[in-house]
Design an enzyme around this catalytic site. Structure first.
Site, PDB file in Angstrom:
ATOM      1  N   LEU A  96      -3.100 -19.448 -18.547  1.00  0.00           N
ATOM      2  CA  LEU A  96      -3.201 -18.766 -17.360  1.00  0.00           C
ATOM      3  C   LEU A  96      -4.513 -17.912 -17.428  1.00  0.00           C
ATOM      4  O   LEU A  96      -4.593 -17.143 -16.517  1.00  0.00           O
ATOM      5  CB  LEU A  96      -1.907 -17.704 -17.178  1.00  0.00           C
ATOM      6  CG  LEU A  96      -0.563 -18.143 -17.409  1.00  0.00           C
ATOM      7  CD1 LEU A  96       0.497 -16.992 -17.166  1.00  0.00           C
ATOM      8  CD2 LEU A  96      -0.431 -19.385 -16.311  1.00  0.00           C
TER       9      LEU A  96
ATOM     10  N   ALA B  57      -6.101 -28.821 -20.024  1.00  0.00           N
ATOM     11  CA  ALA B  57      -6.717 -27.572 -20.354  1.00  0.00           C
ATOM     12  C   ALA B  57      -8.031 -27.641 -20.858  1.00  0.00           C
ATOM     13  O   ALA B  57      -8.309 -28.596 -21.731  1.00  0.00           O
ATOM     14  CB  ALA B  57      -5.366 -27.086 -21.364  1.00  0.00           C
TER      15      ALA B  57
ATOM     16  N   SER C 225     -14.341 -36.414 -16.577  1.00  0.00           N
ATOM     17  CA  SER C 225     -15.174 -36.209 -15.518  1.00  0.00           C
ATOM     18  C   SER C 225     -16.714 -37.208 -15.307  1.00  0.00           C
ATOM     19  O   SER C 225     -17.168 -37.565 -16.281  1.00  0.00           O
ATOM     20  CB  SER C 225     -15.966 -34.796 -15.645  1.00  0.00           C
ATOM     21  OG  SER C 225     -16.834 -34.661 -14.580  1.00  0.00           O
TER      22      SER C 225
ATOM     23  N   TYR D  19     -20.638 -27.887 -20.401  1.00  0.00           N
ATOM     24  CA  TYR D  19     -19.142 -28.423 -20.012  1.00  0.00           C
ATOM     25  C   TYR D  19     -19.100 -30.198 -19.957  1.00  0.00           C
ATOM     26  O   TYR D  19     -18.277 -30.540 -20.395  1.00  0.00           O
ATOM     27  CB  TYR D  19     -18.896 -27.949 -18.676  1.00  0.00           C
ATOM     28  CG  TYR D  19     -17.948 -28.784 -17.871  1.00  0.00           C
ATOM     29  CD1 TYR D  19     -18.127 -29.603 -16.884  1.00  0.00           C
ATOM     30  CD2 TYR D  19     -16.583 -28.511 -18.129  1.00  0.00           C
ATOM     31  CE1 TYR D  19     -17.485 -30.496 -16.312  1.00  0.00           C
ATOM     32  CE2 TYR D  19     -15.535 -29.284 -17.575  1.00  0.00           C
ATOM     33  CZ  TYR D  19     -16.132 -30.352 -16.572  1.00  0.00           C
ATOM     34  OH  TYR D  19     -15.033 -31.122 -15.843  1.00  0.00           O
TER      35      TYR D  19
ATOM     36  N   LYS E  24     -16.924 -32.844 -22.360  1.00  0.00           N
ATOM     37  CA  LYS E  24     -16.276 -34.223 -21.803  1.00  0.00           C
ATOM     38  C   LYS E  24     -16.275 -35.652 -22.406  1.00  0.00           C
ATOM     39  O   LYS E  24     -15.780 -36.108 -23.111  1.00  0.00           O
ATOM     40  CB  LYS E  24     -16.223 -34.147 -20.285  1.00  0.00           C
ATOM     41  CG  LYS E  24     -15.771 -32.950 -19.613  1.00  0.00           C
ATOM     42  CD  LYS E  24     -14.147 -33.152 -19.838  1.00  0.00           C
ATOM     43  CE  LYS E  24     -13.474 -32.001 -18.916  1.00  0.00           C
ATOM     44  NZ  LYS E  24     -11.905 -31.867 -19.007  1.00  0.00           N
TER      45      LYS E  24
ATOM     46  N   ARG F 119     -30.357 -26.496  -6.287  1.00  0.00           N
ATOM     47  CA  ARG F 119     -29.585 -26.095  -7.591  1.00  0.00           C
ATOM     48  C   ARG F 119     -29.963 -26.874  -8.621  1.00  0.00           C
ATOM     49  O   ARG F 119     -29.899 -28.319  -8.707  1.00  0.00           O
ATOM     50  CB  ARG F 119     -28.137 -25.972  -7.175  1.00  0.00           C
ATOM     51  CG  ARG F 119     -27.406 -25.504  -8.386  1.00  0.00           C
ATOM     52  CD  ARG F 119     -25.943 -25.500  -8.236  1.00  0.00           C
ATOM     53  NE  ARG F 119     -25.271 -26.577  -8.208  1.00  0.00           N
ATOM     54  CZ  ARG F 119     -23.929 -26.936  -7.981  1.00  0.00           C
ATOM     55  NH1 ARG F 119     -23.146 -26.051  -7.649  1.00  0.00           N
ATOM     56  NH2 ARG F 119     -23.495 -28.131  -7.842  1.00  0.00           N
TER      57      ARG F 119
ATOM     58  N   GLY G  16     -30.190 -28.928 -11.819  1.00  0.00           N
ATOM     59  CA  GLY G  16     -29.221 -29.889 -12.407  1.00  0.00           C
ATOM     60  C   GLY G  16     -28.558 -30.824 -11.429  1.00  0.00           C
ATOM     61  O   GLY G  16     -27.733 -31.876 -11.978  1.00  0.00           O
TER      62      GLY G  16
END
Ligand code: WQD
Length: 336
Positions: A33, A81, A124, A149, A153, A293, A295
């Site tokens: 959560l 998750a 992703s 991030y 992946k 932005r 990236g």
């Protein structure tokens, strides 16, 4: 069949849990959560009129995972998750590498111990990095992602590939999402991140409900028709259905490792998304053009043909559906 869904209270996880229950799977959720709310459990029950088993906790907690597998006969796992804020991952990379990779290693260890050899992994499109063409296809090598991030992946995909090499009794399905947006038609579940959203649609929604004053479009000087970046937006319900197709495919095929793009195959610019949102919901959005932005890539979108060919899956929801369903959810959230 009983499926363990890690992160099942999250945006994509909760929509996938609804599809699983609607397809008569039993579902066990583990979620800490940290980026979702316990109220989602009740909303899932209201939507599906089905019960779901819920364990609050971290996927890194091996004792908890072992208890879940002891108390339930888990036939397969869908692993959502993980921390997923691109910008945050640049600021605290160690937290992202530790959380996303440790949790996956713990999960895979317990699955192996319990002889549960069927996993669907939430990956992703960011793992493609920069390619020679904007239309991404699964045969391409992974590139350098634009954030820690994205690197988590890519690393997890490599871990899964090495796991399959070491144990070819595993059925591993890697699903590479493009840009998930939209919400369940009921308006009960959707994406409403805490704080200032990083992603386009949640930001548009905060502007649409006057929680934020104005959208900044990051750059209108790209080499695209309207100068704004192009992405492949996919309705979260279409995305959820792709997971059901992946489970069915794994159930009906020999152990192997399979990778699929889950995208519409169509590129939509930021400017087009803004216009579509205004038209779909009959409102005007406050926006301005700002600097690019860091990236951001000018354009990328999916070649979704492999998922259609092998999973029998393709997107069905339109851009208008994505805009209407998102707005319906946020107005329900706000009690309007
Ligand atoms: C889309 C476009 C922005 C906000 C990221 C992750 C990817 C995946 C999806 C998890 C870009 C522009 C955005 C704003 C804007 N997440 N934009 N103003 O960057 O394509 O992909 O989310 O898997 O891994 O990288 O999505 O929604 O952030 O941006 O102009 O306030 O909208 O520049 O062109 P992105 P996004």
């Amino acid at each position: 069949m009983k499926i363990l869904v890690t992160g099942g209270c999250g945006f994509i996880g909760s929509h996938t849990v609804c599809e699983l229950l609607d397809n008569d799977y039993e579902v066990v959720i583990i979620d800490n959560l940290s980026n979702s709310k316990i109220e989602v459990i009740d909303k899932i029950k209201r939507i599906t009129n089905k019960e779901v088993y819920f364990y609050e906790g971290n996927v890194q907690d091996k004792d908890l995972l072992q208890r879940i597998f002891k108390e339930n006969t888990i036939d397969g796992v869908i692993h959502f998750a993980g921390l997923k804020a691109v910008g945050e991952s640049v600021k605290v990379p160690l937290m992202y590498y530790c959380n996303n990779i440790d949790s996956t290693l713990t999960l895979l260890e317990v699955m192996s111990e319990c002889n549960c050899k069927n996993i669907v992994f939430s990956s992703s499109a960011t793992v493609y990095g920069v390619q020679d063409t904007p239309k991404y296809v699964e045969t391409m090598d992974r590139g350098k992602s634009s954030s820690p991030y994205g690197e988590t992946k890519a690393i997890i995909e490599k871990i899964l590939e090495d796991l399959y090499t070491s144990d070819p009794t595993f059925k591993i399905t890697i699903l590479r999402y493009f840009n998930p947006v939209g919400a369940h038609k009921s308006g009960l579940i959707g994406e409403n991140p805490n704080g200032i959203p990083n992603n386009l649609m949640p930001y548009i929604l905060k502007v649409a409900v006057h929680e934020l004053p104005e959208l900044t479009i990051f750059g209108n000087d790209y080499d695209t028709p309207d100068g704004t970046c192009i992405r492949d937006y996919i309705h979260v319900v279409d995305l959820a259905k792709g997971h059901i197709k992946a489970l069915e495919h794994a159930h009906n095929h020999e152990p192997n490792i399979y990778t699929y793009n889950l995208g519409s195959g169509h590129g939509v610019s930021v400017g087009e998304m803004v216009t579509a949102f205004e038209k779909a919901n009959n409102l005007k959005l406050n926006y301005k053009y700002g600097a690019r932005r860091e990236g951001d890539l000018p354009e990328y979108y999916a070649d979704p043909s492999k998922a259609l060919r092998e999973l029998g899956w393709k997107t069905e929801e339109s851009l208008e559906d994505m805009c209407k369903d998102s707005y319906h959810f946020i107005t329900m959230e706000k009690g309007e």
